[in-house]
Design a protein around this motif. Structure first.
Motif, PDB file in Angstrom:
ATOM      1  N   ARG A  99       0.804  -1.339   0.073  1.00  0.00           N
ATOM      2  CA  ARG A  99      -0.199   0.043  -0.096  1.00  0.00           C
ATOM      3  C   ARG A  99       1.047   1.142  -0.004  1.00  0.00           C
ATOM      4  O   ARG A  99       2.055   1.086   0.373  1.00  0.00           O
ATOM      5  CB  ARG A  99      -0.918   0.062   1.283  1.00  0.00           C
TER       6      ARG A  99
ATOM      7  N   ASN B  76       0.277   5.012   1.336  1.00  0.00           N
ATOM      8  CA  ASN B  76      -0.884   6.025   2.172  1.00  0.00           C
ATOM      9  C   ASN B  76      -0.844   7.298   1.682  1.00  0.00           C
ATOM     10  O   ASN B  76       0.166   7.939   1.842  1.00  0.00           O
ATOM     11  CB  ASN B  76      -0.584   5.953   3.571  1.00  0.00           C
TER      12      ASN B  76
ATOM     13  N   GLY C 117      -3.137  11.052   5.834  1.00  0.00           N
ATOM     14  CA  GLY C 117      -3.656  10.464   7.185  1.00  0.00           C
ATOM     15  C   GLY C 117      -2.389   9.561   8.032  1.00  0.00           C
ATOM     16  O   GLY C 117      -2.605   8.353   8.098  1.00  0.00           O
ATOM     17  N   GLU C 118      -1.481  10.084   8.127  1.00  0.00           N
ATOM     18  CA  GLU C 118      -0.242   9.636   8.472  1.00  0.00           C
ATOM     19  C   GLU C 118      -0.091   9.322  10.063  1.00  0.00           C
ATOM     20  O   GLU C 118      -0.346  10.603  10.739  1.00  0.00           O
ATOM     21  CB  GLU C 118       1.062  10.145   7.863  1.00  0.00           C
ATOM     22  N   HIS C 119       0.315   8.340  10.685  1.00  0.00           N
ATOM     23  CA  HIS C 119       0.408   8.074  12.198  1.00  0.00           C
ATOM     24  C   HIS C 119      -1.021   8.350  12.877  1.00  0.00           C
ATOM     25  O   HIS C 119      -1.113   8.950  13.679  1.00  0.00           O
ATOM     26  CB  HIS C 119       1.388   8.848  12.768  1.00  0.00           C
ATOM     27  N   ILE C 120      -2.274   7.996  11.957  1.00  0.00           N
ATOM     28  CA  ILE C 120      -3.518   8.168  12.537  1.00  0.00           C
ATOM     29  C   ILE C 120      -4.211   6.853  12.898  1.00  0.00           C
ATOM     30  O   ILE C 120      -4.985   6.953  13.922  1.00  0.00           O
ATOM     31  CB  ILE C 120      -4.293   9.108  11.513  1.00  0.00           C
TER      32      ILE C 120
ATOM     33  N   TYR D  81      -3.511   4.333  14.545  1.00  0.00           N
ATOM     34  CA  TYR D  81      -3.356   3.916  16.241  1.00  0.00           C
ATOM     35  C   TYR D  81      -3.968   4.890  16.897  1.00  0.00           C
ATOM     36  O   TYR D  81      -3.979   4.814  18.246  1.00  0.00           O
ATOM     37  CB  TYR D  81      -2.140   3.523  16.788  1.00  0.00           C
TER      38      TYR D  81
ATOM     39  N   CYS E   8       1.767  -2.394  15.801  1.00  0.00           N
ATOM     40  CA  CYS E   8       1.136  -1.441  14.540  1.00  0.00           C
ATOM     41  C   CYS E   8      -0.432  -1.233  14.710  1.00  0.00           C
ATOM     42  O   CYS E   8      -1.125  -2.092  15.053  1.00  0.00           O
ATOM     43  CB  CYS E   8       1.534  -2.086  13.234  1.00  0.00           C
TER      44      CYS E   8
ATOM     45  N   ILE F 236      -3.829  -0.718  12.135  1.00  0.00           N
ATOM     46  CA  ILE F 236      -4.613  -1.536  11.088  1.00  0.00           C
ATOM     47  C   ILE F 236      -4.544  -1.178   9.539  1.00  0.00           C
ATOM     48  O   ILE F 236      -4.883  -1.997   8.632  1.00  0.00           O
ATOM     49  CB  ILE F 236      -6.351  -1.808  11.383  1.00  0.00           C
TER      50      ILE F 236
ATOM     51  N   ASP G  62      -2.196  -0.910   7.061  1.00  0.00           N
ATOM     52  CA  ASP G  62      -1.431  -1.473   6.268  1.00  0.00           C
ATOM     53  C   ASP G  62      -2.410  -2.647   5.537  1.00  0.00           C
ATOM     54  O   ASP G  62      -2.475  -3.068   4.646  1.00  0.00           O
ATOM     55  CB  ASP G  62      -0.105  -1.848   6.769  1.00  0.00           C
TER      56      ASP G  62
ATOM     57  N   GLY H  49       3.909   6.256   5.021  1.00  0.00           N
ATOM     58  CA  GLY H  49       4.088   5.178   6.018  1.00  0.00           C
ATOM     59  C   GLY H  49       4.927   5.583   7.333  1.00  0.00           C
ATOM     60  O   GLY H  49       4.505   6.837   7.785  1.00  0.00           O
ATOM     61  N   ALA H  50       5.682   4.807   7.827  1.00  0.00           N
ATOM     62  CA  ALA H  50       5.944   5.095   9.378  1.00  0.00           C
ATOM     63  C   ALA H  50       6.961   6.231   9.423  1.00  0.00           C
ATOM     64  O   ALA H  50       7.217   6.914  10.300  1.00  0.00           O
ATOM     65  CB  ALA H  50       6.564   3.848   9.873  1.00  0.00           C
TER      66      ALA H  50
HETATM   67  C1  GLA Z   1       3.072   1.984   9.747  1.00  0.00           C
HETATM   68  C2  GLA Z   1       2.154   1.148  10.523  1.00  0.00           C
HETATM   69  C3  GLA Z   1       0.856   1.628  10.347  1.00  0.00           C
HETATM   70  C4  GLA Z   1       0.522   3.143  10.202  1.00  0.00           C
HETATM   71  C5  GLA Z   1       1.899   3.770   9.722  1.00  0.00           C
HETATM   72  C6  GLA Z   1       1.999   5.248   9.793  1.00  0.00           C
HETATM   73  O1  GLA Z   1       3.104   1.491   8.321  1.00  0.00           O
HETATM   74  O2  GLA Z   1       2.280  -0.180  10.515  1.00  0.00           O
HETATM   75  O3  GLA Z   1      -0.139   1.073  11.140  1.00  0.00           O
HETATM   76  O4  GLA Z   1       0.480   3.528  11.814  1.00  0.00           O
HETATM   77  O5  GLA Z   1       3.093   3.267   9.870  1.00  0.00           O
HETATM   78  O6  GLA Z   1       0.832   5.785   9.247  1.00  0.00           O
END
Ligand code: GLA
Length: 395
Positions: A29, A31, A34-37, A39, A175, A177, A179, A344-345
């Motif tokens: 995927r 993203n 909507g990053e670090h959102i 969790y 992590c 959900i 990804d 991503g992360a």
């Molecule tokens: C990683 C995690 C995801 C998400 C992203 C940041 O990819 O696996 O769950 O937290 O970082 O958006």
């Protein structure tokens, strides 16, 4: 390798048998915003990409799961009855984690030979592990349903949850959900608008009007990423605790509006945690505005929101670093690029860029040049359409 070549490769490695050779696939995927959102319980907007994992699979008549991969020399044998003992192996642990969760969920696990073909470079932040998890869960759930005589389609949302649980319980990364959900539930030409508290989702058509999603890979070797990731999760949890003094019933940061946040942010006594929360609150707003922009076909507005997200991740959430910053700075100088940010992360990995189709060559050239000058080696580029999620390929 195409599917016929993969099947041939499978027979070369595993020989013949009277069981059918089956093909399953699940994508990685990117993203979009909507990053670090995830969790923190809010809305995210990822899309499945045109790279991922393909598994050639065939049932065995014993209690072994045998794993090989086209790009690795490893030959890994897992015993179904001893599935908890593979947590420390370097390849095959994700698969073992999935089997473990499926057993906990009451699935009947049958022995199988599996050949993995991964087209996402490992560890570059495009969810190669979620693709492996979802595809593996799909293989064994399909086989289990056949053992049980069930004819219903596999529930792909459940496959995403199994993937996340394996990652948390077996691999030890806490992590969200996003990804696994994008990998399981992606759709052609669409982004997935996912509410990470309720798992309600909607597809948002990606009508980018002559623009393309261009992913740029820093090619940085990442390290310690899970500890930095977990640190951000804890900082958000701590900001939430402070805010619960004023809002005792809220369970996630996503439930707090920007207005309420502005009024009460002074209760967050730790400045770092305050900055992290500020990113989260406004990033969720940007996701919702992005959906409106996409629905209106306003690519320029969408690009602007992507840029704002990127700046917030750099200065408030602090998850970028020299390489990601260099890629984004170079990208934003190219005329045909209307939005660029890390995806991503973070801490390395990839950026996502919205680039006019006519400018892609220029984009690659200029970004490569500037990045190489600053960082010393070249980035890689992938041009992707939004793709379908995990499925069995029958034909
Ligand atoms: C990683 C995690 C995801 C998400 C992203 C940041 O990819 O696996 O769950 O937290 O970082 O958006």
């Amino acid at each position: 390798m195409n599917i016929n070549q993969l099947k041939e490769e499978f027979i070369n490695r595993f020989g013949n048998s009277n069981e059918d050779i089956r093909v399953f696939a699940s994508p990685g995927r990117v993203n979009l915003i909507g990053e670090h959102i995830d969790y923190n319980g809010g809305n995210v907007l990822p899309a499945a990409i045109n790279m991922g994992t393909t598994i050639i699979a065939r049932k065995r008549h014993d209690r072994k799961i045998v794993l090989e991969a086209t790009d690795l020399n490893d030959h890994v044998e897992l015993s179904i009855d001893d599935i908890e003992s593979y947590k420390k192996i370097s390849w095959g642990n994700y698969q073992a984690g999935i089997i473990s969760e499926l057993i906990n969920d009451g699935e009947i696990i049958v022995g199988a030979d599996l050949l993995y073909h991964d087209t996402i470079p490992h560890g570059c932040g495009l969810s190669s592990s979620a693709a492996i998890e979802v595809a593996t869960a799909l293989v064994f759930t399909t086989f289990s349903q056949e053992e049980k005589g069930e004819t219903k389609d596999v529930d792909m949302v459940r496959m995403a949850l199994i993937g996340q649980r394996a990652e948390r319980n077996y691999i030890g990364v806490s992590c969200g959900i996003m990804d696994q959900f994008a990998s399981a539930m992606g759709k052609n030409d669409s982004a997935v608008l996912l509410n990470c508290s309720t798992l309600d989702y909607k597809y948002v058509p990606l009508n980018l009007k002559g623009y393309k999603i261009v992913i740029a890979n820093t090619n940085k070797k990442r390290s310690l990423i899970s500890s930095k990731y977990n640190e951000r999760c804890e900082e958000c949890a701590s900001a939430l605790k402070y805010l619960q003094e004023v809002f005792p019933t809220v369970k996630t940061l996503s439930e707090i509006s920007p207005e309420d946040f502005e009024k009460h942010k002074h209760v967050i006594k730790d400045d770092t945690c305050k900055k992290r929360a500020e990113h989260v609150i406004y990033e969720i707003l940007r996701v919702n505005k992005s959906v409106e922009a996409l629905n209106k076909g306003d690519v320029l507005e969408f690009g602007k929101l992507i840029n704002e997200s990127g700046d917030s991740l750099r200065y408030r959430y602090e998850v970028t670093g020299t390489e990601l910053d260099a890629l984004v700075d170079a990208a934003r100088k190219v005329n045909g690029c209307v939005g660029a940010r890390m995806t991503g992360a973070g801490f390395g990995g990839c950026t996502v860029n919205i680039v006019n189709s006519d400018s892609i060559d220029e984009f690659k050239e200029k970004v490569s040049l500037e990045y190489k000058e600053k960082i010393g080696y070249l980035p890689s580029f992938y041009i992707t359409d939004a793709s379908d999620g995990g499925r069995e390929i029958r034909r």
